[in-house]
Design an enzyme around this catalytic site. Structure first.
Site, PDB file in Angstrom:
ATOM      1  N   ILE A 180     -13.971  36.077  12.050  1.00 56.47           N
ATOM      2  CA  ILE A 180     -13.279  35.172  12.984  1.00 56.47           C
ATOM      3  C   ILE A 180     -12.559  35.981  14.067  1.00 56.47           C
ATOM      4  O   ILE A 180     -12.613  35.639  15.252  1.00 56.47           O
ATOM      5  CB  ILE A 180     -12.302  34.231  12.235  1.00 56.47           C
ATOM      6  CG1 ILE A 180     -13.118  33.220  11.414  1.00 56.47           C
ATOM      7  CG2 ILE A 180     -11.393  33.487  13.213  1.00 56.47           C
ATOM      8  CD1 ILE A 180     -12.305  32.125  10.751  1.00 56.47           C
ATOM      9  N   ASP A 188       0.851  46.549   9.916  1.00 58.00           N
ATOM     10  CA  ASP A 188       0.884  45.737   8.711  1.00 58.00           C
ATOM     11  C   ASP A 188       1.710  44.485   9.003  1.00 58.00           C
ATOM     12  O   ASP A 188       2.921  44.563   9.208  1.00 58.00           O
ATOM     13  CB  ASP A 188       1.526  46.586   7.599  1.00 58.00           C
ATOM     14  CG  ASP A 188       1.670  45.814   6.302  1.00 58.00           C
ATOM     15  OD1 ASP A 188       1.285  44.618   6.270  1.00 58.00           O
ATOM     16  OD2 ASP A 188       2.178  46.399   5.329  1.00 58.00           O
ATOM     17  N   VAL A 189       1.048  43.320   9.016  1.00 54.65           N
ATOM     18  CA  VAL A 189       1.758  42.092   9.392  1.00 54.65           C
ATOM     19  C   VAL A 189       2.873  41.725   8.409  1.00 54.65           C
ATOM     20  O   VAL A 189       3.773  40.963   8.750  1.00 54.65           O
ATOM     21  CB  VAL A 189       0.803  40.874   9.545  1.00 54.65           C
ATOM     22  CG1 VAL A 189      -0.129  41.048  10.720  1.00 54.65           C
ATOM     23  CG2 VAL A 189       0.038  40.589   8.262  1.00 54.65           C
ATOM     24  N   TYR A 192      -3.913  30.237  -1.144  1.00 49.75           N
ATOM     25  CA  TYR A 192      -4.392  30.222   0.242  1.00 49.75           C
ATOM     26  C   TYR A 192      -3.900  28.974   0.970  1.00 49.75           C
ATOM     27  O   TYR A 192      -3.281  29.052   2.032  1.00 49.75           O
ATOM     28  CB  TYR A 192      -5.920  30.284   0.246  1.00 49.75           C
ATOM     29  CG  TYR A 192      -6.526  30.345   1.636  1.00 49.75           C
ATOM     30  CD1 TYR A 192      -6.586  31.554   2.322  1.00 49.75           C
ATOM     31  CD2 TYR A 192      -7.042  29.202   2.247  1.00 49.75           C
ATOM     32  CE1 TYR A 192      -7.129  31.620   3.596  1.00 49.75           C
ATOM     33  CE2 TYR A 192      -7.590  29.256   3.515  1.00 49.75           C
ATOM     34  CZ  TYR A 192      -7.644  30.471   4.189  1.00 49.75           C
ATOM     35  OH  TYR A 192      -8.184  30.527   5.441  1.00 49.75           O
ATOM     36  N   LYS A 217      -1.171  28.927   3.989  1.00 46.45           N
ATOM     37  CA  LYS A 217      -1.657  28.512   5.306  1.00 46.45           C
ATOM     38  C   LYS A 217      -0.873  27.292   5.806  1.00 46.45           C
ATOM     39  O   LYS A 217      -0.581  27.182   6.990  1.00 46.45           O
ATOM     40  CB  LYS A 217      -3.157  28.181   5.249  1.00 46.45           C
ATOM     41  CG  LYS A 217      -4.051  29.426   5.291  1.00 46.45           C
ATOM     42  CD  LYS A 217      -4.063  29.986   6.708  1.00 46.45           C
ATOM     43  CE  LYS A 217      -5.135  31.052   6.901  1.00 46.45           C
ATOM     44  NZ  LYS A 217      -5.111  31.618   8.259  1.00 46.45           N
ATOM     45  N   VAL A 244     -16.419  29.193   8.109  1.00 45.12           N
ATOM     46  CA  VAL A 244     -16.954  30.125   9.107  1.00 45.12           C
ATOM     47  C   VAL A 244     -17.483  31.349   8.369  1.00 45.12           C
ATOM     48  O   VAL A 244     -16.720  32.141   7.838  1.00 45.12           O
ATOM     49  CB  VAL A 244     -15.863  30.557  10.119  1.00 45.12           C
ATOM     50  CG1 VAL A 244     -16.442  31.549  11.121  1.00 45.12           C
ATOM     51  CG2 VAL A 244     -15.266  29.355  10.819  1.00 45.12           C
TER      52      VAL A 244
END
Ligand SMILES: [Zn+2]
Length: 703
Positions: free
Chosen positions: A451, A498-499, A591, A595, A624
């Site tokens: 993505i 690193d987020v 997840y 999210k 995707v």
């Protein structure tokens, strides 16, 4: 300066272009030699030509002028970089008394002998009128150091001897072409002609002769200048100010403020963003901290050719206050003065010349900043770099010229003629219709996956520069090489961070700002998945997924806010959410919940950032899959399990998901990218919205 000509390299060019004549191949070879020497020419500067006799389609012999196209870089010029013009006709234009810009352009256009999208060099007529077979033209630093002096003509004679003629400044085009040709006819023994405040022409019957004359004359000028200024220091250091302590972070903040302050409305009413190039070499820092800096910045370009790249004057910041508010105020003042002076210069010139011209944007392209170095701006990164290269050279050349004697700036009238000459303006891409995101900078996290690649691909196609980030560095490297193949001249940076670590995210925004000036489009896309029912879900795993998907999104949004504030030009945050936010699935709690949290943070950001013009929207994709080139990390993880449970292979699984949606569509990464571009292009006044990219799934309709 030494000649770099050698037969072996010339042979390589012959082999590379077997279909062209050796005479043209040698023209290409020596043009490249000149182009690769920054003391002779910089980016698209200078021009060369060769006159050849060729048969046309009827078999008739014809004299052809091969002349460099305007803006083509000599360093890597190819046969296509030259235009073929009807020499016999162009020579006759010498009889015409005057030729206005439009008419000259038109004559050059209709006398092309081969289709080419290029415009001929502004000096095309000069190349036609001078009878020599090969002609080389540069704006060499050392020649300009000598000519831009009150006794410039005398210095040139002393330094270069009797076989080099010197002519006063004359506007490029017909007047200069006539003057140079007349001089040559009077003295055919000449090796070179120098034009005050402009540059030098050399010529010869062989490519090597014309090239080596250029090297020889420029070398003599260089030696003369060096000898004259030997032992004198170029600058006097200031004692009241030192290199900033927190130089790196200050440069990042300053770049954001400058970038925002110079963004302006284009002719189409849309905001034009610029990219910033920052340089802090020790030499630049010394110049920035010299007593001479204000004079060097104010004395204008060394040759009018540079004005379209750097504008005439450099804006100088004599000190940099550290607090944001004072820094903004300082930049505001400097730009306000600059704009006022530019407008005055424009008005004065159009009135004096009785012309009707549309004023170009009045903002500086080059800033010299005491203790920080150089910041330059361009509508693309390439333009910003060109401006930086030229400004660096000009500052050193002017410093030497000041020591040599009495530096005389080029008159505003000459500068204006070049700046507002339509042929010269064509060199600049911002005059052309621009792609929607030209000049903008986008950051994509999680860019090493399918993505991320699709988003970067669409943003690049829309003209944005992109910064790819992922903790998987090999993934981003691969993404970059794929993108480079798809997009010529793509402006791509990789900045891994690193987020989950706020400090790391903040540092990355500083780094982006030092490399590109700031950011306009932020795409929090980094995410991980974990498959487990709540009963089996390891709390540590839950933390990990939340840390990347929710906290990572939060960190990225939070760290971008100060940048948006300093730029003060709005912006777009597009969070890559998920179909699962609306329509979760069993065994996918970590997840879906993380999210959903990220989705909620994005909505809050939409509420909070509207006041600074930053829109925050969400894209909700589903299923995707990656492709052969780059895989989807999510499907690498969940795919095998789902294939097993449904008894399908990889393609079968793809087919299964395709058939599950209303449109029976295969959802691609580039579809997600298209939505990011849609939001980033500000086509609708929309914030806080969710955009499903899932082929239509009723259970996931946003509500
Ligand atoms: Zn020139």
């Amino acid at each position: 300066m030494k000649s770099a000509y050698n037969k072996v390299d010339a042979e390589i060019i012959f082999k590379k272009y077997p279909d062209i004549s050796q005479e043209l191949a040698l023209r290409i070879y020596t043009s490249q030699l000149m182009g690769s020497n920054p003391h002779l020419v910089l980016h698209g500067g200078g021009n060369t030509s060769v006159k050849l006799r060729q048969k046309n389609i009827l078999g008739e012999e014809q004299d052809v002028l091969f002349v460099k196209g305007s803006g083509v870089d000599l360093a890597d010029i190819t046969p296509e970089g030259f235009l073929e013009l009807d020499l016999a006709f162009l020579i006759k234009l010498r009889m015409v008394k005057n030729l206005n810009d439009e008419e000259m352009e038109s004559q050059l256009e209709i006398h092309k002998l081969h289709r080419s999208p290029l415009n001929p060099s502004v000096e095309a007529l000069l190349h036609a009128f001078l009878p020599a077979k090969y002609i080389d033209h540069t704006h060499a630093d050392s020649i300009l150091i000598l000519t831009n002096q009150s006794e410039g003509a005398d210095l040139i004679r002393q330094a270069l001897g009797p076989r080099v003629a010197v002519l006063p400044y004359t506007m490029s085009g017909l007047p200069l072409a006539k003057a140079v040709a007349a001089q040559y006819e009077k003295r055919p023994d000449l090796e070179a002609i120098v034009i005050i405040n402009h540059g030098i022409f050399t010529f010869g019957e062989e490519a090597i002769t014309s090239y080596e004359r250029m090297i020889d004359v420029v070398d003599r000028a260089e030696k003369y200048v060096n000898q004259r200024i030997q032992g004198t220091s170029l600058i006097t250091p200031r004692t009241d100010i030192k290199i900033a302590t927190d130089e790196k972070s200050l440069a990042a903040r300053l770049a954001q403020i400058i970038r925002g302050s110079c963004a302006h409305q284009g002719p189409d009413g849309k905001l034009r963003h610029l990219i910033v190039e920052y340089r802090d070499t020790p030499e630049l820092l010394n110049v920035s901290l010299s007593q001479e800096a204000p004079v060097l910045c104010d004395s204008g370009v060394i040759t009018p050719d540079h004005v379209t790249r750097t504008k005439n004057k450099i804006a100088y910041l004599d000190y940099v206050p550290e607090p944001d508010d004072s820094l903004k105020e300082k930049v505001r003042q400097i730009i306000e003065d600059y704009v006022k002076n530019y407008r005055h210069y424009f008005q004065e010139q159009v009135q004096a010349k009785g012309l009707d011209r549309k004023e170009l944007d009045p903002f500086p392209r080059v800033f010299l900043v005491a203790g920080l170095g150089l910041l330059t701006l361009g509508f693309s990164r390439k333009e910003a770099k060109i401006a930086a290269d030229i400004a660096e050279h000009a500052l050193y050349a002017k410093a030497r010229a000041e020591v040599l004697g009495n530096y005389v700036p080029i008159t505003n009238s000459h500068v204006f003629d070049m700046e507002y000459w339509s042929l010269q303006q064509r060199k600049l891409s911002h005059i052309l219709p621009l792609p929607p995101l030209q000049g903008q900078v986008a950051l994509i996290t999680g860019a090493g996956g399918a993505i991320g690649l699709g988003i970067a691909d669409r943003l690049l196609a829309a003209g944005s520069a992109v910064v790819l980030s992922d903790i998987d560095e090999s993934g981003t490297q691969k993404a970059r090489s794929i993108l480079k193949k798809r997009h010529e001249n793509a402006e791509i940076e990789i900045i891994p961070f690193d987020v989950t670590d706020y400090h790391s995210v903040e540092t990355a925004f500083d780094e982006i700002s030092r490399r590109l000036g700031g950011v306009d489009i932020v795409v929090p896309n980094a995410g991980i998945a974990h498959v487990a029912k709540i009963e089996d879900l390891d709390p540590l795993k839950m933390d990990q997924v939340i840390s990347v998907n929710l906290k990572g999104t939060f960190n990225t949004i939070k760290a971008s806010i100060p940048v948006f504030r300093r730029q003060n030009t709005g912006g777009n945050i597009v969070v890559i959410s998920s179909k699962n936010v609306f329509d979760p699935g069993a065994a996918f709690g970590a997840y879906s919940a993380s999210k959903a949290g990220a989705h909620q943070i994005a909505k809050i950001a939409a509420l909070e950032l509207a006041e600074i013009g930053v829109r925050v929207n969400m894209v909700n994709p589903d299923a995707v899959f990656g492709d052969e080139e780059i895989s989807s990390k999510l499907w690498d993880l969940v795919g095998p399990d789902r294939m097993r449970s449904r008894g399908l292979d990889y393609d079968g699984l793809k087919e299964y998901y395709r058939n599950r949606n209303l449109l029976k569509a295969q959802v691609l990464a580039e579809h997600v990218g298209n939505v990011v571009v849609f939001f980033a292009a500000d086509l609708t006044p929309t914030t806080g919205a969710s955009f499903p990219v899932d082929g239509g799934i009723a259970a996931a309709f946003p509500r």
